[in-house]
Design a protein around this motif. Sequence first.
Motif: not given
Length: 708
Positions: A316-338
């Motif tokens: 028996e197996r339970e597998t769970e994945y959780f994700d929270l990320f934020f993407e933001q274009p800006s004058p100094i690049g396209d940012w992603k925080l995950h």
Amino acid sequence: MREKRIHFLRLLRRPLMGKPFILAAGLLILLPMLASVAESDENSDRALPETYKLGEIVVTSDREGEATGIAIDPTATTVVIDTYESAKTPQTVQDILESMAGVDIQRGDSTLSDGKDVVKIRGMGARRILVRIDGRPIRNAGGFWDKLVDWNSLTLENVERVEVVRGGHSAVYGETIGGTINIVTKKGSFRADNRPEVQATADISEYGTRKYSAGVAGNVNALGYAFGGAYRESDGFLKNSAYELKDVNGRISYTFPFDGRLTFGYKGSFQEKEPYVVNDPDNALVGDLYDSDYPIVEGATSGSSINYPGSDSFEERETEYFDLFFEQPSPIGDWKLHFYKSEEFRDVSHYNYSSSYGLFYDYPWDVNFEDWGWIIHDRFTLLDRHDVTIGMEGREYEIGYNAYALGQEWHVPQTKMITHQAAFIEDIWQVTDKLSLALGLRYDRVDMDVDIDFAGYDDYTKDMDAWSPKSRLNYTFRPGTTGYVNVSKAFRIPTGMEFTWMGAPTGLFIDPETAMEYEGGIIQKLARDITARMGYYYYKIDNYIMFNRDPYPLLYSGRIEDAVFNADYLILQGVEAELRFSLFDRLNGYINYTYQNSELGDTRVPEDQLYDDHYQLPRHKATLGVDYSVLENTILLANVRYVDKRKTSLNQEIDAFTTMDLAVEQRFWNQQAHVKVYVTNLFDAEYEEQYLVPATDRVFGVNLGFKF
């Protein structure tokens, strides 16, 4: 049914990581400022790109591979799920990988991945490849936090595309030698009418096998969503191989007026499975429990924990994945925080036989695995010709387990075993209109700390770090003809089992692996919808980590250095050729061929004591897939797979095999619904993907589906 534990998001329960990287932090601040000087003012108002996702290195065109669902470039092969066609409808990611050059599928249980090393890229299994979901790595408990990926949890109902990145040539994708499998999920749509996209399928075949899945994706103005679920069950082909699997997944994203996008994702898989058992009339240990209604499975397999009938074996197996990320274009690049977190709980019991004690015994164990981490990227353009990505990432793992066998008990409380931090920079430089050069540098630092008492060892630790330069060069000789050369260094983090085999301090006696990888080839676009690639690769892995076939006596006699050890090197080389085509708007398909070979250097133990996962490597492999429009809405599909003979680590030979799958699909209502009747293993070939474990015979089935 046994009581299940349902885990919930505890992302903020612990500090995310340890000390920051001063150098990487400086790069994150300084280089985007330089980029902002070079960018025009109008770039500050740009929206988040639709085809480039931060943290990924593959740019997939909306039209490239549209007819076949397969796109080929010098870095990766990409399969777009909604347009990919095959005779048997794929259920999990491993079904997609079956058709790719350089990828081997070796299931011990032919219906599902059964807890062995199922997927190999260029001869390397899950210890040396990495699976990612939306750019974030996933590892699972497997055999007490070892090489195993829970392939059964990687279903496709909410997947946009699957990218197979060959080798360790990307600074962004670290922790791999053989390659990376990146699963890109659906995030929702941005339709002005807010109309959702809905699809559902039902698949019914022999042996009581059924699968039902459904998914919906859409948006409510700035709020995007994608939800999916699946239910799978089967009586199983082998004796005692029934299963019941439930999968749920979802993504919710919100795009702010300032173009930033916040996304929360969840994926869960809840599995109950009976592992197949020995079923051999000539095996005295089976006796009257042999069942002629099932195929013969002999007891002398290459696996170390073969199950026997007569008791209650279950997984028996339970597998769970959780994700929270934020993407933001800006004058100094396209940012992603995950930020991400994974949890896996396994409750297992095997009924084994001990030749040493001359008796049967139940071997119950449970293991709980958790990892969590973060990734930060910034991608920007510098001087109009440089596409630069810089970033940092960090991960922590912990594991706890309990096991009982033959009067012995093992109890390991939930313990953090590894802290991994990395920083990287990669510059894709368009030198001329014909020449592009990607240069990257990655730094990895790993702290392994095990608080386990073993034969006088207590709280043993080991630190390791490595710099890995990367390079990829592409040159367009003429329109449609591109050559490429990749030269890179790769570094791999040892798995928990390599570092502490059954609690012993095996990691203190091994050195980490590093590899030099050389690769070159050519991509030829023969027509608008015909693309071919041919390439050669050569890998030399130094300090290749291996296992002894029988490590337990060595551990308890004090010869720990002979249980897990380094070979001087492993050389892997091969040739890959792949072609995707679309002809006359009626015939679409792919064909590929792989040649691969290996050479192992000197080891500290004799050859007859070696056990390693580069065995069972077929020298030759080829696949063919076609779909032909017989009538406007009637499609004939066929898939052919050839795998050359192989040898196990015990020098046992596995015969070559060829299988063919065939299907007819009828589409209705402007191609929004379909009925597909299929047969797998059409000619009823008798074959094995793993030694002495019969693969499924001829199977008939029907697949129904609709989407709107």
